[in-house]
Design an enzyme around this catalytic site. Structure first.
Site, PDB file in Angstrom:
ATOM      1  N   HIS A  30       0.861  -1.179   0.000  1.00 23.70           N
ATOM      2  CA  HIS A  30       0.000   0.000   0.000  1.00 23.70           C
ATOM      3  C   HIS A  30       0.906   1.241   0.000  1.00 23.70           C
ATOM      4  O   HIS A  30       2.145   1.130  -0.036  1.00 23.70           O
ATOM      5  CB  HIS A  30      -0.959  -0.019   1.198  1.00 23.70           C
ATOM      6  N   HIS A  33       3.991   1.363   2.284  1.00 27.41           N
ATOM      7  CA  HIS A  33       5.197   0.678   1.804  1.00 27.41           C
ATOM      8  C   HIS A  33       5.911   1.526   0.748  1.00 27.41           C
ATOM      9  O   HIS A  33       7.138   1.633   0.747  1.00 27.41           O
ATOM     10  CB  HIS A  33       4.816  -0.655   1.144  1.00 27.41           C
ATOM     11  N   LEU A 181      -2.672   3.075   7.231  1.00 23.88           N
ATOM     12  CA  LEU A 181      -2.706   2.090   6.144  1.00 23.88           C
ATOM     13  C   LEU A 181      -2.080   0.785   6.630  1.00 23.88           C
ATOM     14  O   LEU A 181      -1.063   0.782   7.328  1.00 23.88           O
ATOM     15  CB  LEU A 181      -1.953   2.608   4.920  1.00 23.88           C
TER      16      LEU A 181
END
Ligand code: PAF
Length: 275
Positions: A30, A33, A181
């Protein structure tokens, strides 16, 4: 981007790659990262990422089998983010003799919070990360603050074992409504996704209360636990801790972090905010 399935292939590519920054992942990437990949690129000549869903860090009844595996989409995102090399081994490469060697992190670091809720989790994380660092031999390794205790355990491992790598932390990336996230957010139903930012709002409340001088941490923690329960969550903990070792703070400690873990339906969410 070159994809390497074996240690030998990664090592020979790594040899000419200059100053290298390494970002290990379990895939299902996501924006958090990708922010780590971009941060890595700002500190090195080349970025190596890994994708390996590490069975060792999942407990009995956890989601190892169902952990989302999205390799093709992940490769596209990594290549677009400028990652030069992806190490994507299978289990036979990482664990040719399963159950043989392990790294046990400092007991005081794993007897609290996530370590208490998920026995053996950090042993699995430390074992795979040590092996990945030995394979890639990067100058830098990056980990997100979203997994705050993981970052603390790994920093400690690097220091205690004198590993020749510098650890950098990446800030947590959030959705517009504050939800951190995470690959596991995909498990939330549409209705749960709307409710999920409550965890972040409670952390924000505790952060501002402590920053404005509130010292009754037990009261703040208990109130947040009660609010989560009242909203239909099953909280594991809400805790204000010292950043350095995640132990309960003494009066004079001022580098603090508030951490929480709670289950919403079948999804277990964790989050934290430095105070
Ligand atoms: O944070 C993760 O994704 C994992 O715990 C890590 C560091 C890649 C080890 O498997």
């Amino acid at each position: 981007m070159q994809i390497h399935r074996t240690i030998e292939s990664l090592r020979s590519a790594r040899a000419g790659a200059g100053r290298t920054a390494f970002v290990p992942t379990m895939g299902n990437l996501h924006d958090g990262h990708i922010a780590l990949m971009r941060q890595a690129a700002g500190h090195a000549d080349s970025v190596v990422a890994s994708i390996f869903v590490n069975r060792l860090q999942f407990g009995q009844g956890e989601d190892f089998e169902h952990y989302p595996r999205t390799f093709a989409a992940d490769c596209e995102r990594l290549a677009a983010a400028g990652v030069a090399h992806l190490f994507a081994p299978d289990e036979a490469v990482m664990y040719p003799q399963p159950q043989s060697y392990h790294v046990d992190p400092a007991p005081t670091h794993v007897s609290v919070l996530e370590g208490e809720c998920r026995p053996g989790h950090f042993r699995g994380v430390a074992t795979v990360v040590l092996k990945l660092l030995n394979i890639v031999q990067p100058e830098l390794a990056l980990f997100g603050k979203k997994d705050y205790q993981q970052l603390m355990v790994l920093r400690n491992m690097v220091r205690e074992l004198a590993l020749p790598v510098e650890v950098l932390a990446g800030e947590t990336v959030r959705a517009g409504d504050g939800l951190a996230l995470s690959s596991r957010n995909g498990y939330l139903s549409a209705e749960e996704r709307v409710r999920a930012p409550l965890l972040y709002r409670l952390l924000c409340h505790i952060r501002s209360a402590v920053a404005s001088g509130e010292r009754d941490l037990a009261k703040l923690e208990a109130e947040a636990m009660a609010q989560l329960e009242g909203a239909g969550w099953q909280p594991d903990y809400v805790a204000v801790r010292r950043r350095a070792d995640l132990q309960p703070p003494a009066d004079e400690d001022d580098a603090l972090v508030v951490l929480a873990a709670a289950r919403l339906g079948r999804t277990r969410l964790i989050d934290n905010l430095e105070i």
